[in-house]
Scaffold this active site. Structure first.
Site, PDB file in Angstrom:
ATOM      1  N   ASP A  48      -6.868 -11.384  -8.724  1.00 31.92           N
ATOM      2  CA  ASP A  48      -5.894 -11.375  -9.740  1.00 31.92           C
ATOM      3  C   ASP A  48      -6.308 -10.501 -10.937  1.00 31.92           C
ATOM      4  O   ASP A  48      -7.184 -10.781 -11.484  1.00 31.92           O
ATOM      5  CB  ASP A  48      -5.875 -12.750  -9.856  1.00 31.92           C
ATOM      6  CG  ASP A  48      -4.510 -13.056 -10.989  1.00 31.92           C
ATOM      7  OD1 ASP A  48      -4.083 -12.125 -11.601  1.00 31.92           O
ATOM      8  OD2 ASP A  48      -3.970 -14.254 -10.789  1.00 31.92           O
ATOM      9  N   ASP A  96      -4.969  -5.773  -5.673  1.00 29.91           N
ATOM     10  CA  ASP A  96      -3.863  -6.470  -5.626  1.00 29.91           C
ATOM     11  C   ASP A  96      -4.389  -7.986  -5.353  1.00 29.91           C
ATOM     12  O   ASP A  96      -5.378  -8.328  -4.777  1.00 29.91           O
ATOM     13  CB  ASP A  96      -2.866  -5.928  -4.555  1.00 29.91           C
ATOM     14  CG  ASP A  96      -1.528  -6.674  -4.782  1.00 29.91           C
ATOM     15  OD1 ASP A  96      -0.435  -5.827  -5.247  1.00 29.91           O
ATOM     16  OD2 ASP A  96      -1.138  -7.779  -4.439  1.00 29.91           O
ATOM     17  N   GLY A 114       0.822  -1.261  -0.044  1.00 35.72           N
ATOM     18  CA  GLY A 114      -0.068  -0.219  -0.040  1.00 35.72           C
ATOM     19  C   GLY A 114       0.826   1.201  -0.128  1.00 35.72           C
ATOM     20  O   GLY A 114       0.379   2.350   0.146  1.00 35.72           O
ATOM     21  N   LYS A 168       5.084  -0.157 -14.092  1.00 34.57           N
ATOM     22  CA  LYS A 168       6.736  -0.894 -13.974  1.00 34.57           C
ATOM     23  C   LYS A 168       6.890  -1.403 -15.119  1.00 34.57           C
ATOM     24  O   LYS A 168       6.054  -2.296 -15.630  1.00 34.57           O
ATOM     25  CB  LYS A 168       6.831  -1.632 -12.620  1.00 34.57           C
ATOM     26  CG  LYS A 168       7.867  -2.421 -12.419  1.00 34.57           C
ATOM     27  CD  LYS A 168       7.728  -3.418 -11.567  1.00 34.57           C
ATOM     28  CE  LYS A 168       7.985  -2.810 -10.106  1.00 34.57           C
ATOM     29  NZ  LYS A 168       8.161  -3.503  -8.955  1.00 34.57           N
TER      30      LYS A 168
END
Length: 206
Positions: free
Chosen positions: A96, A80, A60, A161
């Site tokens: 998921d 998450d 978090g 990312k």
């Protein structure tokens, strides 16, 4: 190097890490918060009143930072596969992101074309083999990108990312076709030996 030695090295680095100590001192849940903070300080991504989605949110740190910057206004949804302790003014989905029912639950929360910012710090469980890990990681990036293309409002932004390796150049090229500005950032808090970087795409073009 054996897994035991590798684990010991990681633990030692973790406890010696300046960003770990800084996060503990400043009340943040993880050192990863400083990756987002460094980029946000330069790019002013997060503002009050926005609609923001944070993928791969647990534990978090990014969500905590975004919540602070949004000052209780707007909408912040975190997702998450792992549980995450509640945060003020945050809606959390446990699931998921690769599963259709979880994706649909997220889509149901946010009207299409109202998303200001997509954040994604998602990464797979790493095996230590680049041949396995990089394709898994890039698949998550592709899913995040697909979601962004469906949900971002015109002019919206995305920070994800991304890992250097197979598929990296193709994804950057794809982003440049859909956004006005695309840059790759390697924040100071990102460990130098890690292949992770962050793709920042600003100004989504429908």
């Amino acid at each position: 190097m054996s897994r035991t030695k590798s684990s010991k090295r990681w633990l030692q680095e973790h406890f010696d890490d300046v960003y770990v100590k800084k996060a503990q001192a400043e009340g943040y849940r993880s050192r990863a918060v400083y990756k987002l903070k460094e980029i946000d300080d330069k790019e002013s991504l997060i503002k009050p009143g926005m609609t923001v989605v944070d993928l791969g949110a647990a534990p978090g740190g990014w969500t905590q930072y975004a919540s602070e910057k949004m000052k209780g206004s707007g909408r912040l949804v975190a997702l998450d596969i792992l549980p995450m302790d509640a945060l003020p003014n945050v809606e959390f989905i446990l699931g998921d992101f690769r599963e259709d029912n979880v994706l649909q639950e997220l889509i149901n929360l946010i009207p299409q074309r109202t998303l200001d910012l997509l954040l994604s710090d998602m990464a797979p469980n790493m095996s230590g083999s680049s041949a396995i890990d990089i394709p898994r990681a890039m698949y998550l990036v592709e899913l995040a990108f697909d979601f962004a293309e469906k949900m971002l409002k015109p002019g919206g932004n995305m920070l994800v990312k991304i890992f250097h390796g197979s598929g990296f150049d193709e994804l950057v090229k794809q982003a440049r076709a859909s956004f006005e500005k695309v840059v790759i950032r390697k924040p100071s808090a990102s460990r130098s030996r890690s292949k992770e970087t962050y793709l920042l795409a600003k100004g989504y073009n429908l």
